[in-house]
Design a protein around this motif. Structure first.
Motif, short mmCIF file in Angstrom:
data_model
loop_
_atom_site.label_atom_id
_atom_site.label_comp_id
_atom_site.label_asym_id
_atom_site.label_seq_id
_atom_site.Cartn_x
_atom_site.Cartn_y
_atom_site.Cartn_z
N GLN A 118 5.67 -28.42 38.23
CA GLN A 118 4.80 -29.28 37.43
C GLN A 118 3.34 -28.87 37.61
O GLN A 118 2.57 -28.79 36.63
N LEU A 119 2.94 -28.59 38.84
CA LEU A 119 1.56 -28.17 39.09
C LEU A 119 1.30 -26.81 38.44
O LEU A 119 0.20 -26.55 37.93
N SER A 120 2.32 -25.95 38.44
CA SER A 120 2.17 -24.64 37.81
C SER A 120 1.91 -24.78 36.32
O SER A 120 1.09 -24.06 35.75
N GLN A 121 2.58 -25.72 35.68
CA GLN A 121 2.35 -25.96 34.25
C GLN A 121 0.93 -26.47 34.00
O GLN A 121 0.25 -26.03 33.06
N MET A 122 0.46 -27.37 34.86
CA MET A 122 -0.91 -27.86 34.73
C MET A 122 -1.92 -26.74 34.95
O MET A 122 -2.96 -26.68 34.29
N TYR A 123 -1.58 -25.83 35.87
CA TYR A 123 -2.47 -24.70 36.15
C TYR A 123 -2.55 -23.78 34.92
O TYR A 123 -3.64 -23.31 34.55
N ASP A 124 -1.40 -23.53 34.28
CA ASP A 124 -1.39 -22.71 33.07
C ASP A 124 -2.26 -23.34 31.98
O ASP A 124 -3.01 -22.65 31.28
N GLU A 125 -2.13 -24.65 31.82
CA GLU A 125 -2.93 -25.34 30.81
C GLU A 125 -4.42 -25.23 31.13
O GLU A 125 -5.26 -25.05 30.22
N ALA A 126 -4.76 -25.34 32.41
CA ALA A 126 -6.17 -25.21 32.82
C ALA A 126 -6.69 -23.80 32.52
O ALA A 126 -7.82 -23.62 32.03
N LEU A 127 -5.86 -22.78 32.80
CA LEU A 127 -6.28 -21.40 32.53
C LEU A 127 -6.46 -21.18 31.03
O LEU A 127 -7.39 -20.47 30.61
N ASN A 128 -5.58 -21.77 30.22
CA ASN A 128 -5.72 -21.64 28.76
C ASN A 128 -7.02 -22.27 28.28
O ASN A 128 -7.73 -21.71 27.42
N ARG A 129 -7.35 -23.44 28.82
CA ARG A 129 -8.62 -24.09 28.44
C ARG A 129 -9.82 -23.26 28.89
O ARG A 129 -10.83 -23.16 28.19
N LEU A 130 -9.68 -22.66 30.06
CA LEU A 130 -10.77 -21.83 30.58
C LEU A 130 -10.97 -20.60 29.71
O LEU A 130 -12.11 -20.20 29.41
N ASP A 131 -9.86 -19.97 29.27
CA ASP A 131 -9.97 -18.82 28.38
C ASP A 131 -10.60 -19.21 27.05
O ASP A 131 -11.44 -18.48 26.49
N ALA A 132 -10.18 -20.36 26.52
CA ALA A 132 -10.75 -20.82 25.25
C ALA A 132 -12.24 -21.09 25.39
O ALA A 132 -13.03 -20.79 24.48
N ARG A 133 -12.63 -21.66 26.50
CA ARG A 133 -14.06 -21.92 26.75
C ARG A 133 -14.84 -20.62 26.83
O ARG A 133 -15.94 -20.50 26.27
N GLN A 134 -14.26 -19.65 27.53
CA GLN A 134 -14.93 -18.36 27.67
C GLN A 134 -15.13 -17.70 26.31
O GLN A 134 -16.17 -17.12 26.02
N PHE A 135 -14.08 -17.80 25.47
CA PHE A 135 -14.17 -17.22 24.13
C PHE A 135 -15.24 -17.92 23.31
O PHE A 135 -16.01 -17.29 22.58
N ALA A 136 -15.31 -19.25 23.44
CA ALA A 136 -16.27 -20.03 22.65
C ALA A 136 -17.70 -19.73 23.09
O ALA A 136 -18.64 -19.82 22.28
N GLU A 137 -17.88 -19.35 24.36
CA GLU A 137 -19.22 -19.10 24.88
C GLU A 137 -19.72 -17.71 24.55
O GLU A 137 -20.91 -17.40 24.74
N GLN A 138 -18.84 -16.84 24.07
CA GLN A 138 -19.28 -15.48 23.75
C GLN A 138 -20.21 -15.51 22.52
O GLN A 138 -19.95 -16.23 21.56
N PRO A 139 -21.28 -14.74 22.59
CA PRO A 139 -22.22 -14.74 21.44
C PRO A 139 -21.59 -14.15 20.19
O PRO A 139 -20.73 -13.26 20.26
N SER A 140 -21.95 -14.68 19.07
CA SER A 140 -21.45 -14.15 17.81
C SER A 140 -21.99 -12.74 17.57
O SER A 140 -23.15 -12.45 17.91
N PRO A 141 -21.20 -11.84 16.97
CA PRO A 141 -21.67 -10.47 16.72
C PRO A 141 -22.77 -10.44 15.67
O PRO A 141 -22.86 -11.29 14.83
#
Length: 499
Positions: free
Chosen positions: A476-499
């Motif tokens: 169960q904790l592993s699933q929550m960890y995966d969800e956290a990593l997905n949110r972190l990746d999405a945040r990182q992508f959103a923070e990247q400057p537009s070309p």
């Protein structure tokens, strides 16, 4: 006597010896390909020279590897490297009940009831797989850091087919005559009822502080198992719950036909006993039992299945004179009721149970940890430290892990952060499992709090080579960890400057 410490056996780097047995030595080892710790059992050299013995060793261990169950130590691999025949299995960081009995003497009845419940669930799984343990004893019952019981040495113990000669040759080292069934001592065929006898003797030992029979030699102990009746537990402890004493007495009946015939029968009796125990205040009731426990009832079926059958028969008997709509609606209602019964009976313990107050105060720390695990509330986990101020580091980490799991499931991220930081410091470099648990918990907490920079940092604290084992131990904790990593990746992508 050969010592494999420091050597590499197959895919395993041997770190240190954990113990010695009559048939094998046990080492802590690291599996190099997966970077995980395992318990490595290496067959003794004098037995390894017997081809018949080795063949049985491999066959039985491979059978045991098929027993995948929460209350059974998992066998990972059976192999050979040069002259070393080995079994690699799950490493349980904790204490066996033999060590616990030595330290604490008598265990509390509520804790022993829970030990019987989990042991019976493991024996039910073994019965389904056609495996007889043959060496149930306190030393083969392990407690994990999360408070679960695990039965060890399935397969290896099955090789111990005793005869009168073996009692004097290997019995002294193994200590099994203290727990052997009469039919096993006499060399007669054994089945699961023999394991249930040994479980009864083990429970007697845990409750009384010593085994029911003692002797100067293994043969003297064996004769008592054949001929003598154990003194009733209440003789030495008038506060002993009568129903629990009766369960142990039935387990230890001399004739196999007078015992529980299956682990499922035992679980059914324990469930009734748990209700009585909750009313009397010495143990928790069965409302927090999981589908693992319920699956053992009546050999895999349980009351909900019988109720479903009854409801379906009632539906079939509905009068044909009713309108098609009315009859169909009645059947739907009955099916919904039946489905509800099965869902209620087979669902695991609730992930987010309601708080219960007040928290029961137990007499020893392990009983308090078992209670906290069953009710799974913040107050219950905090009570472990509140009621026992002199905790050793192992029990303190077990309590903190329970509190961290609860806090993360409840979305109490600040609390989870604080507990996981404490766990990470306590684990240090020595306890890989707890350190990675804390790192994952911190990442989940920081993402939940929108602390993105801190979350990126704690991702680096988690060892990626430990991921497979983490998923196995903490699904169960592993699933929550995966969800956290997905949110972190999405945040990182959103923070990247537009070309």
């Amino acid at each position: 006597m050969q010592d494999y410490t420091g050597q590499q056996i197959g895919d395993y780097q041997v770190l240190r010896r954990l113990g010695r047995g009559a048939m094998a030595d046990v080492y802590l080892a690291e599996q190099l390909s997966l970077s995980r710790q395992v318990a490595l059992k290496i067959l003794k050299s004098d037995l390894a020279s017997d081809a018949t013995y080795v063949s049985r060793f491999q066959h039985e261990a491979k059978s045991a590897a098929q027993l995948v169950h929460a209350n059974i130590v998992q066998v990972y691999e059976v192999g050979r490297d040069a002259d070393a025949h080995f079994i690699a299995q799950e490493y349980v960081a904790g204490k066996n009940l033999g060590e616990l009995a030595q330290q604490q003497g008598r265990l509390q009845p509520g804790l022993v009831l829970d030990i019987l419940r989990q042991s019976a669930a493991a024996l039910h799984k073994a019965l389904e797989g056609g495996v007889v343990h043959r060496d149930i004893k306190p030393e083969n019952l392990m407690l994990t850091q999360s408070g679960e019981l695990k039965v060890a040495d399935f397969g290896l113990a099955r090789l111990a087919v005793p005869s009168q000669q073996q009692l004097t040759q290997v019995g002294v080292t193994m200590g099994t005559p203290l727990y052997m069934s009469p039919e096993q001592i006499e060399g007669r065929p054994v089945d699961v009822r023999s394991d249930l006898y040994s479980l009864g003797v083990t429970a007697y030992h845990l409750l009384a502080g010593e085994p029911p029979f003692r002797g100067d030699t293994p043969l003297a102990v064996a004769v008592q198992h054949l001929n003598n009746r154990a003194a009733p537990l209440a003789d030495n402890d008038p506060l002993m719950p009568v129903r629990l004493s009766q369960v142990v007495e039935k387990l230890m009946a001399k004739a196999p036909g007078d015992r529980y015939q299956t682990p499922g029968e035992l679980v059914a009796d324990l469930r009734d006993l748990a209700r009585v125990a909750a009313d009397e205040g010495w143990a928790d009731g069965p409302e927090h039992w999981t589908s693992i426990d319920l699956n053992a009832l009546r050999g895999g079926g349980h009351a909900a299945t019988e109720q479903l059958d009854t409801l379906m028969k009632q539906a079939a008997r509905l009068s044909p004179a009713r309108s098609g709509w009315g009859r169909g609606a009645a059947i739907v209602v009955l099916m919904l009721l039946a489905g509800g019964l099965i869902a209620m009976a087979t669902q695991p313990a609730p992930l987010l149970p309601k708080q219960r107050a007040p928290v029961a105060v137990k007499d020893d720390v392990l009983s308090q940890l078992f209670h906290a695990k069953q009710v799974d509330t913040e107050a219950a986990w905090l009570a472990v430290k509140q009621n026992f101020s002199d905790l050793d580091i192992l029990h303190e980490m077990m309590a903190d892990q329970g509190l961290a799991r609860w806090s993360l499931k409840e979305g109490r991220y600040e609390s989870a952060r604080d507990v996981c930081l404490r766990l990470y410091d306590m684990a240090g470099a020595s306890d890989v499992a707890v350190r990675n648990f804390a790192a994952a918990g911190l990442t989940i907490a920081f993402v939940g709090m929108d602390y993105w920079d801190q979350a990126r940092e704690t991702v680096g604290w988690f060892d990626p080579d430990y991921r497979a084992e983490f998923e196995s131990l903490e699904p169960q904790l592993s699933q929550m960890y995966d969800e956290a990593l997905n949110r972190l990746d999405a945040r990182q992508f959103a923070e990247q400057p537009s070309p």
